[in-house]
Design an enzyme around this catalytic site. Structure first.
Site, PDB file in Angstrom:
ATOM      1  N   GLU A  13       2.317 -50.098  -3.713  1.00 55.95           N
ATOM      2  CA  GLU A  13       1.469 -49.975  -3.905  1.00 55.95           C
ATOM      3  C   GLU A  13      -0.205 -50.120  -3.093  1.00 55.95           C
ATOM      4  OE1 GLU A  13       0.547 -51.571  -7.477  1.00 55.95           O
ATOM      5  OE2 GLU A  13      -1.295 -49.858  -8.535  1.00 55.95           O
TER       6      GLU A  13
ATOM      7  N   ASP B  27      -9.856 -49.434 -10.321  1.00 58.98           N
ATOM      8  CA  ASP B  27     -10.043 -50.069 -12.099  1.00 58.98           C
ATOM      9  C   ASP B  27     -10.825 -51.214 -12.147  1.00 58.98           C
ATOM     10  OD1 ASP B  27      -7.649 -48.276 -11.859  1.00 58.98           O
ATOM     11  OD2 ASP B  27      -6.655 -49.128 -13.024  1.00 58.98           O
TER      12      ASP B  27
HETATM   13  C1  GLC Z   1      -4.566 -47.813 -11.260  1.00 55.25           C
HETATM   14  C2  GLC Z   1      -4.738 -47.815  -9.941  1.00 55.25           C
HETATM   15  C3  GLC Z   1      -5.680 -46.249  -9.966  1.00 55.25           C
HETATM   16  C4  GLC Z   1      -3.819 -45.340 -10.419  1.00 55.25           C
HETATM   17  C5  GLC Z   1      -3.066 -46.113 -10.854  1.00 55.25           C
HETATM   18  C6  GLC Z   1      -1.064 -45.140 -11.330  1.00 55.25           C
HETATM   19  O1  GLC Z   1      -4.030 -48.069 -12.425  1.00 55.25           O
HETATM   20  O2  GLC Z   1      -5.890 -48.059 -10.517  1.00 55.25           O
HETATM   21  O3  GLC Z   1      -5.685 -45.363  -9.202  1.00 55.25           O
HETATM   22  O4  GLC Z   1      -3.869 -44.207 -10.621  1.00 55.25           O
HETATM   23  O5  GLC Z   1      -2.689 -47.473 -11.331  1.00 55.25           O
HETATM   24  O6  GLC Z   1      -1.381 -45.878  -9.932  1.00 55.25           O
END
Ligand code: GLC
Length: 415
Positions: A382, A158
């Site tokens: 995460e 992101d």
């Molecule tokens: C965030 C991350 C993305 C992922 C999402 C759900 O947006 O940047 O890569 O898919 O979270 O985990």
């Protein structure tokens, strides 16, 4: 903690995040089905429940648009705890979904799942859907053969500095009032900033205003950048799809041709100054000048370049754990702010697939040991601070649990 205990915690996380036919990334922060998260979840499920693995992919592809696009979020059920929800995206699809996609890792992981756990009939039914999705990338997301993204969220990385030049030209001043939900779930200093969010929303509002017309988004949208990670992932995914085609008795020519087209376009994302493949603003031609995990994914597509490998090795040596999402030597580096420096177990797993294909087993072993150490010390978070290993972002994270089971615990490979 012992590997056996961690295995059982990881399986438990997958089961707890399982909503029947799809898995959420983590409760609270991400309460819906995310595209590439699900493909990794399937890889994890394949280690103890292969049928459930295929179900995960089937549910993902059940939300495929007529155009072949597979959305980045599928809002199977309402949840007020997330923003921007289905009402903001306004795609009008059933099930409701976002209007952009995410890294096409499904074919790569489907091949690994099939190799380890079988399921030829399930694979056979998915094959044309994966092919249609790859065609969509080729048609709606490549410019002269270069794979592009129309929103930073489409990259899955992101707020990576890769997107800074494109984001600088997005006007986020008119998005109106809104309330973020992510910063209520995790420490705001670990999340993208407010200016980023305004711009993310401005791009969503553009898509919605044009009825998610992909030509308009590609030609006139506020953001269009070449993404080396997607480029490499798509190249690899096409080759894996061709391999699956051969297994299934289908014609591999089309995915092979798509991979070849991507390969031919590689010079367009080579940054001579940086001596690496690099994100590029397709509206201005400007390179991001950032050395990121995007370049490290080159191995996934069999792209090895001596100069770039030297730079990537130095980047890796600057941290203690895993491949950082951004070079610690860069002024934009931030060890805990999402994709501006942290290491992501899931990206490490993807890079490891590339290292393994390239026969670089010593590096794969190192990457696995470093990733496993993060999880042993910090749990199934995460992402992590690559310098001191601090666990960051959401806890009980599906894809971290999944890659533990499929790769980081060492059960399925050499050590
Ligand atoms: C965030 C991350 C993305 C992922 C999402 C759900 O947006 O940047 O890569 O898919 O979270 O985990």
């Amino acid at each position: 903690m012992q590997t056996d205990d961690l295995d059982s915690i990881a399986r438990d996380i997958l089961r707890r995040n399982d909503r029947g036919t799809y898995t959420i990334p983590t409760s609270g922060l991400y309460p819906f089905q995310w595209n590439w998260d699900s493909a990794f979840a399937a890889w994890g499920f394949a280690t103890f429940d292969p049928s459930r693995a295929w179900t995960e992919l089937e549910t993902l592809f059940s939300a495929q648009w007529d155009t072949g696009m597979v959305p980045h979020i599928i809002f199977h059920r309402d949840d007020e705890g997330y923003f921007p929800g289905p009402g903001v995206w306004g795609t009008g699809t059933t099930p409701p979904s976002s209007g952009i996609s995410q890294p096409p890792v499904a074919a790569i992981l489907a091949r690994l799942i099939h190799d380890s756990a079988g399921g030829t009939d399930r694979l056979r039914a998915l094959y044309p859907k994966m092919l249609a999705w790859h065609r969509w990338w080729q048609r709606a997301r490549t410019v002269n053969g270069t794979a592009c993204i129309t929103h930073p969220w489409e990259s899955g990385r992101d707020n990576c500095p890769d997107w800074d030049p494109g984001m600088a030209n997005v006007d986020g001043s008119n998005v109106g009032p809104y309330q973020r939900r992510d910063t209520g779930h995790v420490d705001p200093s670990m999340r993208p900033g407010k200016e980023d969010y305004d711009r993310y929303l401005a791009i969503v509002q553009f898509g919605r205003a044009c009825g998610w017309d992909q030509d308009t988004i590609l030609n006139d949208g506020p953001f269009l950048m070449a993404d080396p990670a997607i480029h490499f992932i798509l190249m690899r995914a096409n080759r894996d799809l061709a391999a699956l085609a051969r297994t299934l008795g289908e014609d591999p020519a089309e995915p092979e041709a798509m991979a070849a087209e991507l390969e031919a376009a590689l010079p367009s994302i080579w940054n001579d100054h940086l001596q690496a493949y690099c994100a590029r603003d397709m509206k201005t031609g400007t390179f991001a000048e950032s050395l990121s995990s995007g370049a490290a994914l080159g191995l996934l597509a069999g792209v090895e370049n001596a100069a770039m490998e030297t730079k990537l090795a130095a980047m890796w040596d600057r941290v203690a754990y895993g491949i950082p999402s951004n070079d610690p030597a860069a002024p934009s580096f931030n060890a805990r702010r999402y994709w501006r420096g942290p290491t992501w177990p899931v990206v490490n797993a993807l890079i490891a697939i590339g290292l393994r294909s390239a026969g670089r087993h010593a590096e794969e072993t190192r990457l696995r040991a470093e990733t496993a150490a993060l999880i042993r010390q910090g749990g199934f978070f995460e992402y992590f601070d690559p310098q001191d290993g601090t666990a960051c972002g959401g806890d009980n994270f599906t894809w971290t649990a999944a890659i533990w089971l499929a790769w980081a615990n060492g059960a399925n490979g050499r050590d």
